[in-house]
Design a protein around this motif. Structure first.
Motif, PDB file in Angstrom:
ATOM      1  N   GLU A  85       0.856  11.943 -14.541  1.00 50.19           N
ATOM      2  CA  GLU A  85       1.883  12.605 -13.743  1.00 50.19           C
ATOM      3  C   GLU A  85       1.293  13.169 -12.460  1.00 50.19           C
ATOM      4  O   GLU A  85       0.074  13.243 -12.309  1.00 50.19           O
ATOM      5  N   LEU A  86       2.154  13.595 -11.573  1.00 48.39           N
ATOM      6  CA  LEU A  86       1.704  14.215 -10.333  1.00 48.39           C
ATOM      7  C   LEU A  86       1.133  15.595 -10.600  1.00 48.39           C
ATOM      8  O   LEU A  86       1.646  16.347 -11.442  1.00 48.39           O
ATOM      9  N   ALA A  87       0.102  15.919  -9.857  1.00 47.04           N
ATOM     10  CA  ALA A  87      -0.432  17.275  -9.846  1.00 47.04           C
ATOM     11  C   ALA A  87       0.506  18.138  -8.997  1.00 47.04           C
ATOM     12  O   ALA A  87       1.296  17.599  -8.205  1.00 47.04           O
ATOM     13  N   PRO A  88       0.438  19.465  -9.125  1.00 42.17           N
ATOM     14  CA  PRO A  88       1.304  20.318  -8.286  1.00 42.17           C
ATOM     15  C   PRO A  88       1.172  20.003  -6.790  1.00 42.17           C
ATOM     16  O   PRO A  88       2.175  19.947  -6.078  1.00 42.17           O
ATOM     17  N   ARG A  89      -0.043  19.767  -6.316  1.00 41.93           N
ATOM     18  CA  ARG A  89      -0.226  19.392  -4.909  1.00 41.93           C
ATOM     19  C   ARG A  89       0.486  18.087  -4.594  1.00 41.93           C
ATOM     20  O   ARG A  89       1.089  17.920  -3.534  1.00 41.93           O
ATOM     21  N   GLY A  90       0.435  17.148  -5.518  1.00 41.12           N
ATOM     22  CA  GLY A  90       1.101  15.865  -5.329  1.00 41.12           C
ATOM     23  C   GLY A  90       2.607  16.018  -5.175  1.00 41.12           C
ATOM     24  O   GLY A  90       3.229  15.346  -4.357  1.00 41.12           O
ATOM     25  N   ARG A  91       3.188  16.920  -5.945  1.00 41.52           N
ATOM     26  CA  ARG A  91       4.626  17.172  -5.832  1.00 41.52           C
ATOM     27  C   ARG A  91       4.969  17.713  -4.446  1.00 41.52           C
ATOM     28  O   ARG A  91       5.928  17.275  -3.819  1.00 41.52           O
ATOM     29  N   ARG A  92       4.164  18.638  -3.958  1.00 35.91           N
ATOM     30  CA  ARG A  92       4.398  19.201  -2.616  1.00 35.91           C
ATOM     31  C   ARG A  92       4.226  18.139  -1.545  1.00 35.91           C
ATOM     32  O   ARG A  92       5.018  18.056  -0.601  1.00 35.91           O
ATOM     33  N   ASP A  93       3.180  17.327  -1.682  1.00 39.66           N
ATOM     34  CA  ASP A  93       2.906  16.290  -0.675  1.00 39.66           C
ATOM     35  C   ASP A  93       3.999  15.224  -0.656  1.00 39.66           C
ATOM     36  O   ASP A  93       4.408  14.765   0.414  1.00 39.66           O
ATOM     37  N   ALA A  94       4.488  14.819  -1.823  1.00 34.79           N
ATOM     38  CA  ALA A  94       5.542  13.803  -1.892  1.00 34.79           C
ATOM     39  C   ALA A  94       6.835  14.337  -1.281  1.00 34.79           C
ATOM     40  O   ALA A  94       7.541  13.610  -0.573  1.00 34.79           O
ATOM     41  N   LYS A  95       7.134  15.608  -1.522  1.00 33.88           N
ATOM     42  CA  LYS A  95       8.316  16.222  -0.920  1.00 33.88           C
ATOM     43  C   LYS A  95       8.168  16.234   0.602  1.00 33.88           C
ATOM     44  O   LYS A  95       9.110  15.919   1.336  1.00 33.88           O
ATOM     45  N   ALA A  96       6.966  16.564   1.080  1.00 30.21           N
ATOM     46  CA  ALA A  96       6.698  16.558   2.526  1.00 30.21           C
ATOM     47  C   ALA A  96       6.836  15.144   3.100  1.00 30.21           C
ATOM     48  O   ALA A  96       7.323  14.971   4.217  1.00 30.21           O
ATOM     49  N   ALA A  97       6.430  14.142   2.335  1.00 28.26           N
ATOM     50  CA  ALA A  97       6.566  12.745   2.789  1.00 28.26           C
ATOM     51  C   ALA A  97       8.037  12.383   2.939  1.00 28.26           C
ATOM     52  O   ALA A  97       8.434  11.752   3.927  1.00 28.26           O
ATOM     53  N   GLY A  98       8.849  12.783   1.988  1.00 29.45           N
ATOM     54  CA  GLY A  98      10.284  12.523   2.084  1.00 29.45           C
ATOM     55  C   GLY A  98      10.897  13.206   3.292  1.00 29.45           C
ATOM     56  O   GLY A  98      11.724  12.620   3.997  1.00 29.45           O
ATOM     57  N   ARG A  99      10.470  14.429   3.540  1.00 30.36           N
ATOM     58  CA  ARG A  99      10.964  15.179   4.700  1.00 30.36           C
ATOM     59  C   ARG A  99      10.554  14.471   5.993  1.00 30.36           C
ATOM     60  O   ARG A  99      11.361  14.293   6.900  1.00 30.36           O
ATOM     61  N   TRP A 100       9.283  14.044   6.084  1.00 27.77           N
ATOM     62  CA  TRP A 100       8.786  13.371   7.291  1.00 27.77           C
ATOM     63  C   TRP A 100       9.541  12.069   7.535  1.00 27.77           C
ATOM     64  O   TRP A 100       9.982  11.802   8.660  1.00 27.77           O
ATOM     65  N   LEU A 101       9.705  11.260   6.494  1.00 29.74           N
ATOM     66  CA  LEU A 101      10.419   9.994   6.657  1.00 29.74           C
ATOM     67  C   LEU A 101      11.850  10.234   7.124  1.00 29.74           C
ATOM     68  O   LEU A 101      12.333   9.557   8.030  1.00 29.74           O
ATOM     69  N   HIS A 102      12.505  11.210   6.528  1.00 25.15           N
ATOM     70  CA  HIS A 102      13.882  11.541   6.922  1.00 25.15           C
ATOM     71  C   HIS A 102      13.934  11.986   8.383  1.00 25.15           C
ATOM     72  O   HIS A 102      14.783  11.532   9.148  1.00 25.15           O
ATOM     73  N   GLU A 103      13.007  12.863   8.769  1.00 28.50           N
ATOM     74  CA  GLU A 103      12.974  13.366  10.148  1.00 28.50           C
ATOM     75  C   GLU A 103      12.690  12.252  11.147  1.00 28.50           C
ATOM     76  O   GLU A 103      13.170  12.290  12.285  1.00 28.50           O
TER      77      GLU A 103
END
Length: 177
Positions: A30-48
């Motif tokens: 599974e994702l580590a806590p940092r991985g969850r934050r980074d993946a959320k940031a990736a989704g935000r960046w792609l959307h932006e």
């Protein structure tokens, strides 16, 4: 202009930081806590950036599924998500074949996969074409939550080595400890 000739975007993403696999099958990590934050940031960046996929092709591994889920929490959405074991088990050629077969008439495809496949596929598809800055960033490593943005003009069924240009390479990092 036909759909085959219009410019397309292929997004190749390495899953976010995963937990160590101690005593757990690789597929189930599974994702580590940092991985969850980074993946959320990736989704935000792609959307932006307006890089919203028409289709997501995701490895069946738990960490890639969670990467996609967290990217959605960051604001990225699509109606069509396909989970493909070929992206988990296969290398560059099998992943490329999966894109050829699954992409259909879409304009933007996001593949959420693993290394070394994502790095190899990016290099093979672009063969040095595109942004020098993006290639230099890629050369520093296709780290977790790395995103390669490739452009392509043609039918997905004809996607082949050296037919794309790398326009951007981005690494998403979320905030928090």
């Amino acid at each position: 202009m036909s759909t085959a000739a219009r410019e397309k975007t292929l997004l190749l993403m390495r899953h976010a930081k995963a937990e160590e696999g101690l005593g757990k099958p690789d597929h189930d990590r599974e994702l580590a806590p940092r991985g969850r934050r980074d993946a959320k940031a990736a989704g935000r960046w792609l959307h932006e950036q307006g890089l919203v996929p028409d289709l997501v092709i995701c490895s069946t591994a738990q960490r890639t599924r969670q990467t996609w889920d967290e990217a959605c929490h960051g604001g990225l959405h699509t109606e069509f998500v396909e989970y493909r074991r070929s992206v988990y088990l296969g290398g560059s050629e099998q992943t490329l074949e999966t894109v050829r077969e699954d992409a259909g008439d879409t304009s933007t495809v996001l593949v959420v996969g693993h290394n070394p496949t994502m790095a190899q596929l990016t290099s093979l598809l672009t063969d040095g074409e595109g942004s020098r800055e993006a290639h230099e960033a890629l050369g520093r490593g296709f780290v977790t939550s790395g995103l390669a943005v490739l452009t392509y003009a043609g039918s997905w069924a004809d996607l082949d080595l050296g037919t794309c240009a790398l326009t951007r390479f981005h690494v998403s990092r979320g905030q928090g400890g």
